[in-house]
Enzyme design. Sequence first.
Site, PDB file in Angstrom:
ATOM      1  N   GLU A 101       0.836  -1.209   0.000  1.00 48.05           N
ATOM      2  CA  GLU A 101       0.000   0.000   0.000  1.00 48.05           C
ATOM      3  C   GLU A 101       0.868   1.255   0.000  1.00 48.05           C
ATOM      4  O   GLU A 101       1.999   1.231   0.465  1.00 48.05           O
ATOM      5  CB  GLU A 101      -0.873   0.008   1.270  1.00 48.05           C
ATOM      6  CG  GLU A 101      -2.313  -0.370   1.034  1.00 48.05           C
ATOM      7  CD  GLU A 101      -3.155   0.741   0.402  1.00 48.05           C
ATOM      8  OE1 GLU A 101      -2.595   1.630  -0.266  1.00 48.05           O
ATOM      9  OE2 GLU A 101      -4.373   0.716   0.581  1.00 48.05           O
ATOM     10  N   ASP A 102       0.306   2.333  -0.485  1.00 49.57           N
ATOM     11  CA  ASP A 102       1.002   3.616  -0.445  1.00 49.57           C
ATOM     12  C   ASP A 102       1.034   4.171   0.985  1.00 49.57           C
ATOM     13  O   ASP A 102       2.077   4.526   1.509  1.00 49.57           O
ATOM     14  CB  ASP A 102       0.365   4.634  -1.408  1.00 49.57           C
ATOM     15  CG  ASP A 102      -1.160   4.708  -1.281  1.00 49.57           C
ATOM     16  OD1 ASP A 102      -1.760   3.997  -0.442  1.00 49.57           O
ATOM     17  OD2 ASP A 102      -1.764   5.500  -2.032  1.00 49.57           O
ATOM     18  N   ASP A 105      -3.815   5.167   6.665  1.00 48.81           N
ATOM     19  CA  ASP A 105      -4.369   6.359   7.289  1.00 48.81           C
ATOM     20  C   ASP A 105      -5.283   5.912   8.435  1.00 48.81           C
ATOM     21  O   ASP A 105      -4.797   5.574   9.512  1.00 48.81           O
ATOM     22  CB  ASP A 105      -5.101   7.135   6.186  1.00 48.81           C
ATOM     23  CG  ASP A 105      -5.566   8.509   6.600  1.00 48.81           C
ATOM     24  OD1 ASP A 105      -4.927   9.121   7.455  1.00 48.81           O
ATOM     25  OD2 ASP A 105      -6.585   8.971   6.050  1.00 48.81           O
ATOM     26  N   PHE A 154      -1.610  15.888   4.831  1.00 48.98           N
ATOM     27  CA  PHE A 154      -2.059  15.273   3.587  1.00 48.98           C
ATOM     28  C   PHE A 154      -0.912  15.310   2.591  1.00 48.98           C
ATOM     29  O   PHE A 154      -0.411  16.381   2.258  1.00 48.98           O
ATOM     30  CB  PHE A 154      -3.287  15.985   3.025  1.00 48.98           C
ATOM     31  CG  PHE A 154      -3.909  15.206   1.902  1.00 48.98           C
ATOM     32  CD1 PHE A 154      -4.785  14.163   2.167  1.00 48.98           C
ATOM     33  CD2 PHE A 154      -3.591  15.499   0.578  1.00 48.98           C
ATOM     34  CE1 PHE A 154      -5.330  13.415   1.135  1.00 48.98           C
ATOM     35  CE2 PHE A 154      -4.140  14.754  -0.464  1.00 48.98           C
ATOM     36  CZ  PHE A 154      -5.013  13.718  -0.185  1.00 48.98           C
ATOM     37  N   ARG A 167       0.310  11.985  -8.511  1.00 56.69           N
ATOM     38  CA  ARG A 167       0.763  10.623  -8.198  1.00 56.69           C
ATOM     39  C   ARG A 167       2.183  10.377  -8.675  1.00 56.69           C
ATOM     40  O   ARG A 167       2.931   9.613  -8.082  1.00 56.69           O
ATOM     41  CB  ARG A 167      -0.145   9.582  -8.879  1.00 56.69           C
ATOM     42  CG  ARG A 167      -1.536   9.479  -8.288  1.00 56.69           C
ATOM     43  CD  ARG A 167      -2.225   8.241  -8.853  1.00 56.69           C
ATOM     44  NE  ARG A 167      -3.667   8.260  -8.644  1.00 56.69           N
ATOM     45  CZ  ARG A 167      -4.273   7.873  -7.527  1.00 56.69           C
ATOM     46  NH1 ARG A 167      -3.556   7.437  -6.511  1.00 56.69           N
ATOM     47  NH2 ARG A 167      -5.589   7.928  -7.418  1.00 56.69           N
TER      48      ARG A 167
HETATM   49  P1  IMP Z   1      -7.562   4.332   5.124  1.00 57.53           P
HETATM   50  O1  IMP Z   1      -6.314   3.843   5.792  1.00 57.53           O
HETATM   51  O2  IMP Z   1      -8.616   3.313   4.964  1.00 57.53           O
HETATM   52  O3  IMP Z   1      -8.071   5.592   5.764  1.00 57.53           O
HETATM   53  O4  IMP Z   1      -7.268   4.778   3.634  1.00 57.53           O
HETATM   54  C1  IMP Z   1      -6.034   4.822   3.128  1.00 57.53           C
HETATM   55  C2  IMP Z   1      -6.127   5.319   1.708  1.00 57.53           C
HETATM   56  O5  IMP Z   1      -6.545   6.700   1.683  1.00 57.53           O
HETATM   57  C3  IMP Z   1      -4.748   5.297   1.111  1.00 57.53           C
HETATM   58  O6  IMP Z   1      -4.505   4.077   0.455  1.00 57.53           O
HETATM   59  C4  IMP Z   1      -4.773   6.477   0.179  1.00 57.53           C
HETATM   60  O7  IMP Z   1      -5.281   6.091  -1.072  1.00 57.53           O
HETATM   61  C5  IMP Z   1      -5.711   7.447   0.835  1.00 57.53           C
HETATM   62  N1  IMP Z   1      -4.973   8.445   1.634  1.00 57.53           N
HETATM   63  C6  IMP Z   1      -4.854   8.500   2.979  1.00 57.53           C
HETATM   64  N2  IMP Z   1      -4.093   9.540   3.375  1.00 57.53           N
HETATM   65  C7  IMP Z   1      -3.680  10.150   2.243  1.00 57.53           C
HETATM   66  C8  IMP Z   1      -2.823  11.285   1.982  1.00 57.53           C
HETATM   67  O8  IMP Z   1      -2.266  11.949   2.866  1.00 57.53           O
HETATM   68  N3  IMP Z   1      -2.644  11.583   0.670  1.00 57.53           N
HETATM   69  C9  IMP Z   1      -3.199  10.881  -0.360  1.00 57.53           C
HETATM   70  N4  IMP Z   1      -4.004   9.823  -0.148  1.00 57.53           N
HETATM   71  C10 IMP Z   1      -4.238   9.441   1.130  1.00 57.53           C
HETATM   72 MG    MG Z   2      -4.444   3.663  -1.616  1.00 58.26          MG
END
Ligand code: IMP
Ligand code: MG
Length: 176
Positions: A101-102, A105, A154, A167
């Site tokens: 994963e990138d 969050d 962010f 991206r």
């Molecule tokens: P979560 O952990 O389910 O809240 O979602 C994570 C996803 O939200 C990541 O895979 C990203 O695609 C997106 N995301 C969360 N934080 C950021 C950020 O700071 N910049 C860009 N995308 C983010």
């Molecule tokens: Mg993602």
Amino acid sequence: MSDGTSKSIHVLIEQEKVEQKISELADRLSKEYQGKTLHMICVLKGGVFFLTELAKRMHTDVSLDFMCVSSYGKETISSGNIKILKDLGEEIEGKDVLLVEDIIDTGRTLACLLEELKSRKPNSLKLCALLDKPARREVDVKVDYIGFTIPDVFVVGCGMDYQEKYRNLPYVGIIT
Ligand code: IMP
Ligand code: MG
């Protein structure tokens, strides 16, 4: 850097540092999966840049697959609330899987996805993320391999977007 639409981006983690960290992660993974084939699963779209950079530096055999999911939103918090937009091309039963994963969050998307993948009976299942934003975590997810821990900002670049842009930036930046 300015993108011409009044947003400017400042560098949080330089390209060189990102690349160095990815090499370190690849070395660790290569050791841990020595003699095995690591089946790397990318969560589209954000994870794709990280996945390819990581895979290029691996010294063990790797195979790749891709998945695209969308979450139903914060009001539906139970497990199983992700929508699979594109499912894997292959079965993962018996494989050593690394979910790439990138950024982690809130952890909601990942928690659901991990449950789904676990139900498909891989031999092992681990999680690797370039960035971790623990301050925003709502669901407890164990991230096995983390590139950088960042504060609650962010970020864009290295696969991460703001309205589908940025991206492709080779560094991690913050929009101001
Ligand atoms: P979560 O952990 O389910 O809240 O979602 C994570 C996803 O939200 C990541 O895979 C990203 O695609 C997106 N995301 C969360 N934080 C950021 C950020 O700071 N910049 C860009 N995308 C983010
Ligand atoms: Mg993602």
